[in-house]
Design a protein around this motif. Structure first.
Motif, PDB file in Angstrom:
ATOM      1  N   LEU A  10     -17.465 -15.843  11.921  1.00 44.75           N
ATOM      2  CA  LEU A  10     -17.255 -17.289  12.029  1.00 44.75           C
ATOM      3  C   LEU A  10     -17.699 -17.812  13.392  1.00 44.75           C
ATOM      4  O   LEU A  10     -18.303 -18.887  13.496  1.00 44.75           O
ATOM      5  CB  LEU A  10     -15.777 -17.625  11.803  1.00 44.75           C
ATOM      6  CG  LEU A  10     -15.205 -17.318  10.413  1.00 44.75           C
ATOM      7  CD1 LEU A  10     -13.700 -17.541  10.412  1.00 44.75           C
ATOM      8  CD2 LEU A  10     -15.879 -18.165   9.353  1.00 44.75           C
ATOM      9  N   GLU A  11     -17.424 -17.023  14.430  1.00 38.88           N
ATOM     10  CA  GLU A  11     -17.792 -17.433  15.778  1.00 38.88           C
ATOM     11  C   GLU A  11     -19.312 -17.451  15.958  1.00 38.88           C
ATOM     12  O   GLU A  11     -19.870 -18.373  16.569  1.00 38.88           O
ATOM     13  CB  GLU A  11     -17.156 -16.496  16.808  1.00 38.88           C
ATOM     14  CG  GLU A  11     -17.353 -16.919  18.255  1.00 38.88           C
ATOM     15  CD  GLU A  11     -16.736 -18.273  18.562  1.00 38.88           C
ATOM     16  OE1 GLU A  11     -17.257 -18.965  19.468  1.00 38.88           O
ATOM     17  OE2 GLU A  11     -15.748 -18.666  17.898  1.00 38.88           O
ATOM     18  N   VAL A  12     -19.986 -16.443  15.401  1.00 35.58           N
ATOM     19  CA  VAL A  12     -21.450 -16.406  15.481  1.00 35.58           C
ATOM     20  C   VAL A  12     -22.050 -17.614  14.770  1.00 35.58           C
ATOM     21  O   VAL A  12     -22.964 -18.270  15.282  1.00 35.58           O
ATOM     22  CB  VAL A  12     -21.992 -15.090  14.871  1.00 35.58           C
ATOM     23  CG1 VAL A  12     -23.507 -15.164  14.686  1.00 35.58           C
ATOM     24  CG2 VAL A  12     -21.636 -13.905  15.750  1.00 35.58           C
ATOM     25  N   MET A  13     -21.519 -17.930  13.591  1.00 31.48           N
ATOM     26  CA  MET A  13     -22.041 -19.067  12.846  1.00 31.48           C
ATOM     27  C   MET A  13     -21.812 -20.368  13.610  1.00 31.48           C
ATOM     28  O   MET A  13     -22.691 -21.248  13.655  1.00 31.48           O
ATOM     29  CB  MET A  13     -21.352 -19.134  11.475  1.00 31.48           C
ATOM     30  CG  MET A  13     -21.963 -20.132  10.504  1.00 31.48           C
ATOM     31  SD  MET A  13     -23.571 -19.593   9.894  1.00 31.48           S
ATOM     32  CE  MET A  13     -24.683 -20.611  10.805  1.00 31.48           C
ATOM     33  N   LYS A  14     -20.661 -20.474  14.236  1.00 29.14           N
ATOM     34  CA  LYS A  14     -20.353 -21.675  15.031  1.00 29.14           C
ATOM     35  C   LYS A  14     -21.308 -21.799  16.203  1.00 29.14           C
ATOM     36  O   LYS A  14     -21.789 -22.900  16.525  1.00 29.14           O
ATOM     37  CB  LYS A  14     -18.906 -21.608  15.520  1.00 29.14           C
ATOM     38  CG  LYS A  14     -18.427 -22.872  16.215  1.00 29.14           C
ATOM     39  CD  LYS A  14     -16.948 -22.761  16.571  1.00 29.14           C
ATOM     40  CE  LYS A  14     -16.460 -24.027  17.255  1.00 29.14           C
ATOM     41  NZ  LYS A  14     -15.003 -23.931  17.605  1.00 29.14           N
ATOM     42  N   PRO A  19     -24.524 -27.841  18.707  1.00 31.57           N
ATOM     43  CA  PRO A  19     -25.529 -28.913  18.887  1.00 31.57           C
ATOM     44  C   PRO A  19     -26.391 -28.764  20.135  1.00 31.57           C
ATOM     45  O   PRO A  19     -27.549 -29.204  20.147  1.00 31.57           O
ATOM     46  CB  PRO A  19     -24.660 -30.180  18.978  1.00 31.57           C
ATOM     47  CG  PRO A  19     -23.377 -29.822  18.310  1.00 31.57           C
ATOM     48  CD  PRO A  19     -23.158 -28.365  18.586  1.00 31.57           C
ATOM     49  N   ILE A  20     -25.851 -28.114  21.166  1.00 28.76           N
ATOM     50  CA  ILE A  20     -26.594 -28.005  22.428  1.00 28.76           C
ATOM     51  C   ILE A  20     -27.278 -26.651  22.571  1.00 28.76           C
ATOM     52  O   ILE A  20     -28.484 -26.573  22.834  1.00 28.76           O
ATOM     53  CB  ILE A  20     -25.646 -28.252  23.627  1.00 28.76           C
ATOM     54  CG1 ILE A  20     -25.046 -29.656  23.539  1.00 28.76           C
ATOM     55  CG2 ILE A  20     -26.391 -28.056  24.954  1.00 28.76           C
ATOM     56  CD1 ILE A  20     -23.994 -29.939  24.599  1.00 28.76           C
ATOM     57  N   ASN A  21     -26.528 -25.577  22.389  1.00 34.47           N
ATOM     58  CA  ASN A  21     -27.052 -24.236  22.657  1.00 34.47           C
ATOM     59  C   ASN A  21     -27.395 -23.441  21.406  1.00 34.47           C
ATOM     60  O   ASN A  21     -27.786 -22.279  21.510  1.00 34.47           O
ATOM     61  CB  ASN A  21     -26.036 -23.448  23.487  1.00 34.47           C
ATOM     62  CG  ASN A  21     -25.746 -24.103  24.816  1.00 34.47           C
ATOM     63  OD1 ASN A  21     -26.669 -24.544  25.513  1.00 34.47           O
ATOM     64  ND2 ASN A  21     -24.465 -24.194  25.189  1.00 34.47           N
ATOM     65  N   GLY A  22     -27.241 -24.055  20.245  1.00 33.24           N
ATOM     66  CA  GLY A  22     -27.460 -23.330  19.003  1.00 33.24           C
ATOM     67  C   GLY A  22     -28.926 -23.120  18.662  1.00 33.24           C
ATOM     68  O   GLY A  22     -29.833 -23.597  19.351  1.00 33.24           O
ATOM     69  N   CYS A  23     -29.143 -22.388  17.561  1.00 32.02           N
ATOM     70  CA  CYS A  23     -30.490 -22.113  17.048  1.00 32.02           C
ATOM     71  C   CYS A  23     -31.037 -23.369  16.371  1.00 32.02           C
ATOM     72  O   CYS A  23     -30.352 -23.993  15.555  1.00 32.02           O
ATOM     73  CB  CYS A  23     -30.426 -20.949  16.063  1.00 32.02           C
ATOM     74  SG  CYS A  23     -31.920 -20.731  15.068  1.00 32.02           S
TER      75      CYS A  23
END
Length: 266
Positions: A10-14, A19-23
């Motif tokens: 769940l943490e990896v998916m989050k 919005p800023i540092n995600g893929c």
């Protein structure tokens, strides 16, 4: 699965959806855009089961679980529901549909259990239709985007619950022959594409009903036929490997090689 392992996922998916540092790819996905992946992963699970490949099954179940987590994460971002709601929903459903385990209602055998299960599901569909202000039908809640063969089988099963069915196999088989005759008639007389399409659909629907009466899952039967055809055709290709021009082989010779391939596979 331990709670910690699920929390890690769940943490990896989050993090991937941050919005800023995600893929960028994961952030851009929507329920609609990942729907094809969800369906694809379910089919890959089925393929691993067919092959009895448990290493692949482990991997594919993980991919399918990822789809559940992905959808749940997106839903939580718009305050619709989260993964805990998903888990609670299925836990409550399982308990509600197993009153012989979680209440005083007891059943004598698996047949009674299945009957009880169907009655409970029918009651749930009825209550949902009432909440939504819709007319109640035994055909409610059969998804339109089910694979067509699966949906046909579901429609037939539901209709049978109110007696819309044959009591024995003979009229079912006769219906298949009737629909085949009607298709042949359209092919030889009108040659109307719309009518041919209509009659071809009726023939397939009747064949699915025949398999249902034989307690054979139509999707399983067709999957087995596909596998058998592929296996035999690959053998035929090996027979043809010495031919310089495979496209010029006479149909009679191809048929003879096909019969030879059938003998090899049994």
């Amino acid at each position: 699965m331990t709670i910690n392992k699920l929390d890690n996922l769940l943490e990896v998916m989050k993090e991937l959806r941050d919005p800023i540092n995600g893929c960028e790819w994961d952030k851009s996905q929507t329920f609609d855009s990942i729907l094809p992946y969800t369906i694809e992963e379910a089919y890959e699970v089925a393929d691993a089961i067919d092959k009895k490949d448990f290493e692949a099954l482990k991997e594919e179940l993980g991919d399918l679980l990822l789809q559940v987590v992905f959808h749940s994460q997106m839903a939580s971002e718009i305050d619709e529901f989260n993964i805990n709601d998903v888990i609670n929903s299925v836990v409550n459903k399982l308990k509600h549909r197993h009153p012989h385990i979680y209440s005083q209602n007891k059943v004598e055998n698996s047949e009674q259990q299945e009957t009880s299960w169907e009655k409970i599901k029918a009651k749930e569909r009825e209550e949902k239709s009432i909440r939504e202000g819709k007319d109640i039908s035994v055909l409610d809640n059969i998804p339109n985007n089910f694979p067509s063969m699966m949906r046909s089988e579901k429609l037939q099963q539901r209709a049978a619950t109110i007696g819309f069915d044959w009591d024995d196999i003979n009229p079912v088989l006769e219906k298949v022959l009737e629909e085949l005759g009607e298709l042949k008639h359209e092919l030889t007389s009108t040659n109307n594409e719309d009518r041919i399409l209509d009659e071809a659909g009726d023939l397939i629907f009747a064949c699915i009903n025949l398999l249902r009466h034989l307690n054979i899952n139509s999707e399983t039967a067709l999957r087995a036929a596909n596998f058998k055809f592929e296996k035999r055709f690959r053998i035929l290709e090996r027979f043809l490997s010495s031919s310089k021009d495979q496209n010029s082989i006479p149909p009679q010779e191809l048929n003879a090689l096909w019969e030879k391939a059938k003998k090899v596979t049994g």
